[in-house]
Enzyme design. Structure first.
Site, PDB file in Angstrom:
ATOM      1  N   HIS A   1       0.830  -1.205   0.000  1.00 36.04           N
ATOM      2  CA  HIS A   1       0.000   0.000   0.000  1.00 36.04           C
ATOM      3  C   HIS A   1       0.867   1.259   0.000  1.00 36.04           C
ATOM      4  CE1 HIS A   1      -2.995  -2.993   1.328  1.00 36.04           C
ATOM      5  NE2 HIS A   1      -3.831  -2.209   0.663  1.00 36.04           N
TER       6      HIS A   1
ATOM      7  N   HIS B   1       0.700   1.701  -5.553  1.00 38.95           N
ATOM      8  CA  HIS B   1      -0.684   1.229  -5.512  1.00 38.95           C
ATOM      9  C   HIS B   1      -1.647   2.404  -5.727  1.00 38.95           C
ATOM     10  CE1 HIS B   1      -4.412  -0.664  -4.279  1.00 38.95           C
ATOM     11  NE2 HIS B   1      -4.535   0.202  -3.280  1.00 38.95           N
TER      12      HIS B   1
ATOM     13  N   HIS C   1      -6.515   7.721  -1.961  1.00 34.12           N
ATOM     14  CA  HIS C   1      -7.410   6.817  -1.234  1.00 34.12           C
ATOM     15  C   HIS C   1      -6.686   5.987  -0.176  1.00 34.12           C
ATOM     16  CE1 HIS C   1      -5.818   3.562  -3.721  1.00 34.12           C
ATOM     17  NE2 HIS C   1      -6.455   2.709  -2.923  1.00 34.12           N
TER      18      HIS C   1
ATOM     19  N   ASP D   1      -9.858  -0.060  -7.113  1.00 35.97           N
ATOM     20  CA  ASP D   1      -9.049  -0.482  -5.971  1.00 35.97           C
ATOM     21  C   ASP D   1      -8.666  -1.962  -6.068  1.00 35.97           C
ATOM     22  OD1 ASP D   1      -7.718  -0.056  -3.629  1.00 35.97           O
ATOM     23  OD2 ASP D   1      -9.484  -0.257  -2.346  1.00 35.97           O
TER      24      ASP D   1
END
Length: 942
Positions: free
Chosen positions: A659, A663, A699, A810
């Site tokens: 993450h 990403h 995000h 995502d």
């Protein structure tokens, strides 16, 4: 008399005139009305009031007018009547107070109310509006005198009740003489005497009438009434109305000191304990009689009639005593006992009612005072000195004391420990010491009386109080006087042990506790006015007072901590703006570069792979997305600010296994492909497109490589800061933080409404990446996409569509070509297993299936379950919403086949890692145990 034509005028005597006027009251009234002027009538009226010892109407009007003016004044002076003065009634001005008795005598002065019975409800307080230092309106209570309170109380009760009057005011009705009473027959006399006390709620007046009436009924010379106070072994009898005769005056009773008799001792004590009637013909022949009183007074006691006074529940509330029959009539007879008992039945009920009324007045005054104290606390939450000055002053008034102290263990600026230096010179930390002592004195305890201040306030920074330390350590309430030993406390209560520079006559101390029952400090009330010590009523009120003190102190401390936290946050933001933001060299480097086209970067493709781009190229690709969506022109974004913002976003992703910035960039690229190649930009407004791209980039900003479940398990600050979707809310708030740093504001051209709408859209986008929301709404989305008549311009439908798109972005790694996944396989597996290792080793918690390193060989099976339970339905619905999304569904199906083949071959994790086979990228933000996991367990965050 007439003799012939001569009229002889005989002089009229005063008794004859008085007798005539008594027999012809109408004549006097007619004469006054027809012959006296208005001035004469007014003078006569004033003269009548003065003759009867009452205040004239003019004086009352002046006083009432003065009271109203004081109530209207912004600086109304607070009345000096003690809120809990331990008195049965308020005595007339200038007279000694009528206490319920001395020292411990007020232990149970306020009687309890039987279940189901209610005291009178009093009117709400009146408030006046003023303005605080900051300009905010504050409601402050009027200062009222006790007479104001009685006006309110009288308005709630029948007008024929006799309540405690104003100080100095006495009843105006003339009582009949004993001779006039005794002219009535026995039934009429009993009825009249019962009526005489039936409406009286003033306890002193009531008891005085009872004794006068008892003397009439029994023809006794003098009477006394003792009331019982305390409970259990602590009961005792007290009389303020002692030796009342027919010539006694009520005002004289205030001059008498209370007489206290131990429960069960003497004649009165025996009657109280046994409940029996005692009729002694010759007092000197009874060993229970105390001859010392006769020796002191010079009065000769001959016969005694002593009887208990009971309430309507047959409980003994007092003892009435009659001494000596008048006119040498001998001892008291059986008929006297009978009449006495009958009358005392009504007296017990009257006394109980008066006590209940007194308790309601005390409760009213207590609640009134506590409401005022609460206003002090909530008006002053910024400065400890100002708060405690007002609270301590109110404490002196509430408890009729001359001193009040609050000792604090912790100052608002401290860390909860106080630095002290022992004898050996070594500096240590101790939580046992007090860091400050706020104290206030009034009355005779003021040292500097020349200043003219009514109160003397000071703050001692290094207090030494052995008693307060004992109270804080033992969590006990101490009510003591000098010379009295306290169990467990070394020494006696005195100025030295308390650390005060004034004489200590009595002390009441209690610890101040916070919500965790940690000691914040200790409150001490010193030197009860006119009393030997504080009583149990004081202790009861003191507990509420201490709670309010603790609340006020805690609020001020928290406010000052909040100020410190805000300043610390500003420092952090300043550091962030320097270290976590793009510097000039980084911005200049990107600014000099030519922005490649979208085709050359391949960012229009659903099969995009980021491994071909270096870090700087990902920033260039980000800027290209803004350019091709024409967001720079539509929202007048400063190009240099966009470069700085993009670099800052990249730098605020942590260097975790999966993450990380790569990403976030990949999710933004997929959203860009949906908006361009998928032609979804035509479905949404420019502001929606702007928010979708920004939300995709941010995000997972500042992701820690662990899930929401891990935040909760570890009790992290994030889990305590938010109630749900811990990481998602953090991502959004962190996005706001970096966007507010100078030079990063790419939204400054938006007007107020546009900016508010943009933030709402961005927040919805980021929060939608929590799979828990996907599971909640996927059935509705499937229903909408299968209905050809669905209107996607509907507000709620648009929100749902945007949410499903960001979820598809995502999870889009599952749709990429099989060979791309090799580069992310080990990273995502490592991030999962690292969290599982921490859960097992640090918290002793069995990790989820996909987090368990020992289950790593079952990863292909987990991936198949992940695709079947989450991904396929999502991409099938997206493809039905927009057929241009078909490549996403095809990629997902292709990868499922590959993972299914690995399951059949039972390929180990080592074989997958070493061969040219890569694991499908999984969004560790969103996934729990993937193997046939129930939907409600899949919404974990990484």
């Amino acid at each position: 008399m007439t003799m012939g034509s001569c009229v002889v005028r005989m002089p009229l005597s005063e008794p004859n005139v008085e007798r005539y006027l008594d027999e012809h009251p109408g004549f006097l009234q007619k004469y006054v009305v027809t012959h006296l002027s208005e001035t004469d009538l007014k003078d006569l009226y004033e003269h009548w009031y003065k003759a009867h010892g009452r205040k004239s109407s003019t004086e009352k009007e002046r006083k009432r007018s003065r009271t109203e003016e004081e109530g209207k004044s912004c600086h109304a002076v607070e009345h000096k009547t003690s809120i809990v003065d331990n008195q049965l009634v308020v005595p007339p001005a200038g007279k000694a107070t009528l206490e319920t008795p001395t020292p411990e005598e007020a232990m149970d002065v306020v009687p309890s109310v039987a279940p189901g019975k209610q005291l009178h409800q009093f009117p709400n307080r009146q408030f006046r509006k003023t303005v605080s230092r900051e300009g905010a309106p504050i409601l402050k209570p009027y200062r009222r005198s006790f007479s104001d309170d009685l006006i309110n109380i009288r308005s709630l009760l029948p007008t024929n009740l006799q309540l405690p009057g104003e100080p100095g005011e006495e009843p105006s009705a003339r009582r009949r003489s004993r001779e006039e009473w005794r002219q009535l027959n026995e039934p009429d006399l009993m009825m009249e005497l019962v009526r005489d006390i039936a409406q009286d709620l003033d306890l002193v007046s009531l008891c005085f009438k009872i004794l006068l009436n008892v003397g009439i009924l029994t023809n006794g010379d003098r009477c006394s009434l003792f009331l019982i106070f305390g409970s259990g072994d602590q009961r005792f009898l007290v009389s303020k109305l002692f030796d009342v005769t027919e010539n006694s005056q009520l005002t004289d009773m205030y001059e008498h000191k209370p007489i206290r008799i131990p429960y069960g001792k003497g004649i009165v004590g025996y009657v109280a304990e046994s409940g029996e009637t005692v009729n002694i013909p010759d007092a000197y022949q009874d060993e229970r009689f105390n001859k010392a009183i006769d020796m002191q007074t010079g009065f000769r006691t001959k016969s005694i009639l002593c009887m208990p006074v009971k309430n309507n529940q047959s409980e003994i509330v007092g003892v009435a005593q009659v001494i000596n029959k008048k006119d040498e009539e001998g001892p008291f007879t059986a008929n006297d006992e009978k009449i006495f008992e009958r009358y005392l039945t009504f007296c017990g009920i009257g006394i109980t009612n008066a006590l209940l009324f007194q308790s309601s007045v005390i409760m009213y005054k207590r609640s009134d005072s506590l409401v005022l104290l609460a206003h002090y606390i909530f008006e002053e939450q910024r400065d400890m000195n100002n708060l405690l000055r007002r609270v301590l002053k109110k404490g002196c008034e509430m408890f009729s004391s001359t001193g009040c102290r609050i000792l604090l263990r912790e100052s608002p600026e401290s860390d909860g420990l106080t630095t002290v230096e022992p004898e050996n010179g070594q500096v240590v930390k101790s939580s046992e010491s007090f860091v400050s002592c706020f104290e206030i004195y009034t009355g005779d305890d003021i040292k500097n009386k020349e200043s003219g201040d009514e109160y003397e306030f000071q703050n001692i920074l290094t207090p030494q109080d052995a008693l307060a330390k004992f109270v804080a350590e033992k969590l006990k309430t101490i009510n003591a006087v000098p010379g009295e030993p306290i169990e467990g406390f070394e020494g006696m209560v005195c100025a030295e042990t308390i650390g005060a520079d004034r004489e200590i006559r009595s002390v009441l101390a209690m610890p101040i506790l916070n919500e965790s029952r940690n000691v914040l400090g200790v409150v001490e009330i010193l030197n009860k006015k006119g009393e030997e010590r504080f009583d149990r009523n004081d202790e009861s009120l003191f507990e509420a007072f201490t709670l309010f003190c603790g609340l006020g102190i805690y609020n001020v401390m928290n406010f000052e901590r909040l100020i410190k936290a805000n300043n610390a946050q500003k420092v952090v933001l300043e550091i962030l703006s320097y270290h976590a933001s793009a510097n000039k060299d980084e911005v200049s480097l990107i600014e000099r570069e030519e922005i490649p086209s979208a085709d050359s970067l391949n960012i229009l493709s659903f099969e995009f792979a980021d491994h071909s781009l270096d870090t700087d190229q990902t920033v260039l690709a980000t800027i290209r997305m803004f350019m091709d969506l024409d967001l720079i022109n539509k929202f007048r974004i400063d190009f240099q600010s966009l470069i700085r913002w993009s670099i800052t976003v990249r730098k605020n992703y942590r260097d975790v296994m999966y993450h990380n910035w790569r990403h976030g960039f990949n999710v933004a690229q997929m959203m860009f492909a949906m908006l361009t190649s998928g032609q979804m930009s035509q479905q949404f407004t420019d502001l929606e497109v702007f928010a979708l791209l920004v939300g995709s980039l941010c995000h997972d900003i500042d992701h820690r490589g662990t899930t929401n479940q891990f935040q909760k398990l570890s009790d992290s600050p994030l889990a305590n800061l938010y109630s749900t979707s811990f990481m998602e809310y953090h991502h959004f708030n962190h996005f706001l933080t970096i966007s507010q740093v100078e030079g990063n504001n790419i939204f400054k051209s938006l007007n107020e409404k546009e900016y508010a709408d943009f933030l709402d859209l961005t927040k919805t986008t980021i929060l939608a990446t929590d799979l828990a929301l996907y599971f909640k709404h996927k059935a509705l989305f499937k229903q909408l996409v299968e209905n050809p008549s669905t209107n996607w311009d509907d507000g709620e439908n648009r929100v749902l569509l945007r949410s499903m798109m960001i979820t598809g972005c995502d999870l889009s790694a599952i749709t990429k070509p099989w060979e791309v996944q090799r580069m992310v396989a080990e990273k995502i597996a490592s991030e999962f297993f690292n969290q599982g290792d921490i859960e097992r080793d640090k918290f002793g918690h069995t990790p989820a299936y996909m987090m368990d390193r020992s289950k790593r060989d079952e990863l292909p099976k987990m991936q198949v379950g992940f695709i079947d339970n989450i991904c396929l339905e999502l991409y099938e619905s997206l493809e039905k919403a927009n057929p241009l999304f078909r490549p996403l569904l095809d990629g997902c199906l292709s990868n499922r086949r590959n993972w299914s083949n690995l399951c059949e071959r039972r390929t180990s994790f080592a074989d997958i890692s070493s061969a040219n086979i890569t694991l499908t990228s999984i969004n560790t933000n969103r996934v729990g145990t993937l193997s046939n996991q129930p939907e409600e367990e899949s919404g974990v965050e990484g």
